[in-house]
Motif scaffolding. Structure first.
Motif, PDB file in Angstrom:
ATOM      1  N   CYS A   1     -11.660   0.141  -6.441  1.00 24.24           N
ATOM      2  CA  CYS A   1     -13.081  -0.215  -6.403  1.00 24.24           C
ATOM      3  C   CYS A   1     -13.810   0.920  -5.697  1.00 24.24           C
ATOM      4  N   TRP A   2     -15.002   1.220  -6.164  1.00 23.18           N
ATOM      5  CA  TRP A   2     -15.717   2.399  -5.667  1.00 23.18           C
ATOM      6  C   TRP A   2     -16.168   2.252  -4.222  1.00 23.18           C
ATOM      7  N   GLU A   3     -16.234   1.036  -3.694  1.00 20.33           N
ATOM      8  CA  GLU A   3     -16.601   0.881  -2.286  1.00 20.33           C
ATOM      9  C   GLU A   3     -15.516   1.443  -1.366  1.00 20.33           C
ATOM     10  N   TYR A   4     -14.291   1.540  -1.871  1.00 16.75           N
ATOM     11  CA  TYR A   4     -13.155   2.064  -1.103  1.00 16.75           C
ATOM     12  C   TYR A   4     -12.546   3.234  -1.870  1.00 16.75           C
ATOM     13  N   ALA A   5     -13.349   4.220  -2.204  1.00 12.47           N
ATOM     14  CA  ALA A   5     -12.943   5.272  -3.128  1.00 12.47           C
ATOM     15  C   ALA A   5     -12.168   6.420  -2.484  1.00 12.47           C
ATOM     16  N   ASP A   6     -12.100   6.504  -1.164  1.00 16.19           N
ATOM     17  CA  ASP A   6     -11.431   7.639  -0.521  1.00 16.19           C
ATOM     18  C   ASP A   6      -9.986   7.787  -0.991  1.00 16.19           C
ATOM     19  N   GLU A   7      -9.247   6.688  -1.042  1.00 18.41           N
ATOM     20  CA  GLU A   7      -7.853   6.755  -1.466  1.00 18.41           C
ATOM     21  C   GLU A   7      -7.729   7.166  -2.934  1.00 18.41           C
ATOM     22  N   TYR A   8      -8.639   6.661  -3.775  1.00 17.55           N
ATOM     23  CA  TYR A   8      -8.637   7.069  -5.183  1.00 17.55           C
ATOM     24  C   TYR A   8      -8.813   8.588  -5.283  1.00 17.55           C
ATOM     25  N   HIS A   9      -9.798   9.122  -4.584  1.00 17.60           N
ATOM     26  CA  HIS A   9     -10.069  10.564  -4.650  1.00 17.60           C
ATOM     27  C   HIS A   9      -8.874  11.372  -4.128  1.00 17.60           C
ATOM     28  N   ARG A  10      -8.260  10.930  -3.054  1.00 13.55           N
ATOM     29  CA  ARG A  10      -7.097  11.634  -2.508  1.00 13.55           C
ATOM     30  C   ARG A  10      -5.933  11.616  -3.502  1.00 13.55           C
ATOM     31  N   LEU A  11      -5.678  10.451  -4.079  1.00 17.64           N
ATOM     32  CA  LEU A  11      -4.591  10.329  -5.052  1.00 17.64           C
ATOM     33  C   LEU A  11      -4.866  11.202  -6.281  1.00 17.64           C
ATOM     34  N   ALA A  12      -6.079  11.148  -6.801  1.00 17.86           N
ATOM     35  CA  ALA A  12      -6.431  11.960  -7.968  1.00 17.86           C
ATOM     36  C   ALA A  12      -6.273  13.453  -7.663  1.00 17.86           C
ATOM     37  N   LYS A  13      -6.653  13.872  -6.474  1.00 16.26           N
ATOM     38  CA  LYS A  13      -6.500  15.280  -6.089  1.00 16.26           C
ATOM     39  C   LYS A  13      -5.018  15.667  -6.036  1.00 16.26           C
ATOM     40  N   TRP A  14      -4.186  14.786  -5.471  1.00 16.16           N
ATOM     41  CA  TRP A  14      -2.747  15.059  -5.439  1.00 16.16           C
ATOM     42  C   TRP A  14      -2.207  15.280  -6.847  1.00 16.16           C
ATOM     43  N   LEU A  15      -2.595  14.414  -7.764  1.00 20.47           N
ATOM     44  CA  LEU A  15      -2.091  14.532  -9.134  1.00 20.47           C
ATOM     45  C   LEU A  15      -2.623  15.789  -9.813  1.00 20.47           C
ATOM     46  N   ARG A  16      -3.899  16.112  -9.574  1.00 28.67           N
ATOM     47  CA  ARG A  16      -4.512  17.311 -10.172  1.00 28.67           C
ATOM     48  C   ARG A  16      -3.863  18.599  -9.688  1.00 28.67           C
ATOM     49  N   THR A  17      -3.472  18.633  -8.426  1.00 24.95           N
ATOM     50  CA  THR A  17      -2.992  19.884  -7.833  1.00 24.95           C
ATOM     51  C   THR A  17      -1.475  20.010  -7.811  1.00 24.95           C
ATOM     52  N   GLU A  18      -0.772  19.040  -8.312  1.00 20.45           N
ATOM     53  CA  GLU A  18       0.696  19.102  -8.321  1.00 20.45           C
ATOM     54  C   GLU A  18       1.176  20.057  -9.416  1.00 20.45           C
ATOM     55  N   PRO A  19       1.942  21.088  -9.046  1.00 19.73           N
ATOM     56  CA  PRO A  19       2.493  21.982 -10.075  1.00 19.73           C
ATOM     57  C   PRO A  19       3.462  21.212 -10.983  1.00 19.73           C
ATOM     58  N   ARG A  20       3.515  21.584 -12.206  1.00 23.79           N
ATOM     59  CA  ARG A  20       4.425  20.980 -13.194  1.00 23.79           C
ATOM     60  C   ARG A  20       4.167  19.482 -13.399  1.00 23.79           C
ATOM     61  N   PHE A  21       2.947  19.057 -13.191  1.00 26.12           N
ATOM     62  CA  PHE A  21       2.577  17.673 -13.480  1.00 26.12           C
ATOM     63  C   PHE A  21       1.204  17.686 -14.139  1.00 26.12           C
ATOM     64  N   LYS A  22       1.143  17.204 -15.350  1.00 30.15           N
ATOM     65  CA  LYS A  22      -0.125  17.147 -16.094  1.00 30.15           C
ATOM     66  C   LYS A  22      -0.476  15.688 -16.320  1.00 30.15           C
ATOM     67  N   TRP A  23      -1.756  15.372 -16.158  1.00 34.05           N
ATOM     68  CA  TRP A  23      -2.170  13.993 -16.348  1.00 34.05           C
ATOM     69  C   TRP A  23      -3.596  13.929 -16.860  1.00 34.05           C
ATOM     70  N   LYS A  24      -3.898  12.809 -17.471  1.00 34.77           N
ATOM     71  CA  LYS A  24      -5.257  12.510 -17.917  1.00 34.77           C
ATOM     72  C   LYS A  24      -5.685  11.257 -17.173  1.00 34.77           C
ATOM     73  N   ASP A  25      -6.831  11.333 -16.513  1.00 32.08           N
ATOM     74  CA  ASP A  25      -7.345  10.216 -15.733  1.00 32.08           C
ATOM     75  C   ASP A  25      -8.161   9.298 -16.639  1.00 32.08           C
ATOM     76  N   LEU A  26      -7.660   8.095 -16.868  1.00 33.91           N
ATOM     77  CA  LEU A  26      -8.361   7.109 -17.695  1.00 33.91           C
ATOM     78  C   LEU A  26      -9.153   6.115 -16.851  1.00 33.91           C
ATOM     79  N   SER A  27      -9.166   6.312 -15.533  1.00 34.35           N
ATOM     80  CA  SER A  27      -9.900   5.420 -14.633  1.00 34.35           C
ATOM     81  C   SER A  27     -11.394   5.494 -14.919  1.00 34.35           C
ATOM     82  N   VAL A  28     -12.109   4.476 -14.479  1.00 29.30           N
ATOM     83  CA  VAL A  28     -13.562   4.457 -14.652  1.00 29.30           C
ATOM     84  C   VAL A  28     -14.168   5.472 -13.690  1.00 29.30           C
ATOM     85  N   PRO A  29     -14.851   6.495 -14.220  1.00 31.24           N
ATOM     86  CA  PRO A  29     -15.411   7.521 -13.331  1.00 31.24           C
ATOM     87  C   PRO A  29     -16.601   7.000 -12.534  1.00 31.24           C
ATOM     88  N   GLU A  30     -16.693   7.447 -11.307  1.00 31.30           N
ATOM     89  CA  GLU A  30     -17.754   6.990 -10.407  1.00 31.30           C
ATOM     90  C   GLU A  30     -19.138   7.369 -10.918  1.00 31.30           C
TER      91      GLU A  30
END
Length: 134
Positions: free
Chosen positions: A14-43
């Motif tokens: 939920c966007w009221e508690y978005a800090d963890e979402y943003h941290r998790l998404a950043k981890w996935l984006r910056t991980e070498p050898r890991f590609k992903w597509k974010d299907l979550s509802v964008p803020e």
């Protein structure tokens, strides 16, 4: 070496508690050898809750290889987060619970989903995605 592919990930949050979402998404984006597509509802373009909301959410989640739930007690008070869990189970989409640091209680909806739960560590999360994703 893990199989190289693009993982389609829907992160329930939920966007009221978005800090963890943003941290998790950043981890996935910056991980070498890991590609992903974010299907979550964008803020910035959150879907309006009108009469087509459920159909649009169903379409987004239906494309996912895995549903990630950031485990927090707000799930108990969020209809749509509970709906996402139920719909993923109906569609046999694997569910992964991620327990943020400091969290100790597991909401009933997550407990009933019977999904694996990992700690708030990048390696644990990415390993579980690779193991569970369709």
């Amino acid at each position: 070496m893990p199989r190289l592919r693009v993982y389609r990930v829907f992160i329930s949050h939920c966007w009221e508690y978005a800090d963890e979402y943003h941290r998790l998404a950043k981890w996935l984006r910056t991980e070498p050898r890991f590609k992903w597509k974010d299907l979550s509802v964008p803020e910035e373009s959150a879907m309006r809750e009108d009469k087509t909301f459920e159909a649009r959410l169903r379409k987004r989640l239906g494309k996912a290889d895995i549903l990630i739930i950031i485990v927090g007690m707000e799930i108990s008070h969020r209809y749509w987060m509970q709906w996402e869990i139920k719909w993923a189970r109906i569609r046999s989409i694997p569910i992964l619970g991620v327990m943020p640091n400091g969290a100790v209680r597991i909401p009933k909806a997550v407990e009933q989903a019977g999904c694996p739960i990992v700690g708030w560590r990048r390696d644990s999360i990415i390993g579980a995605i690779r193991d569970l994703a369709l």
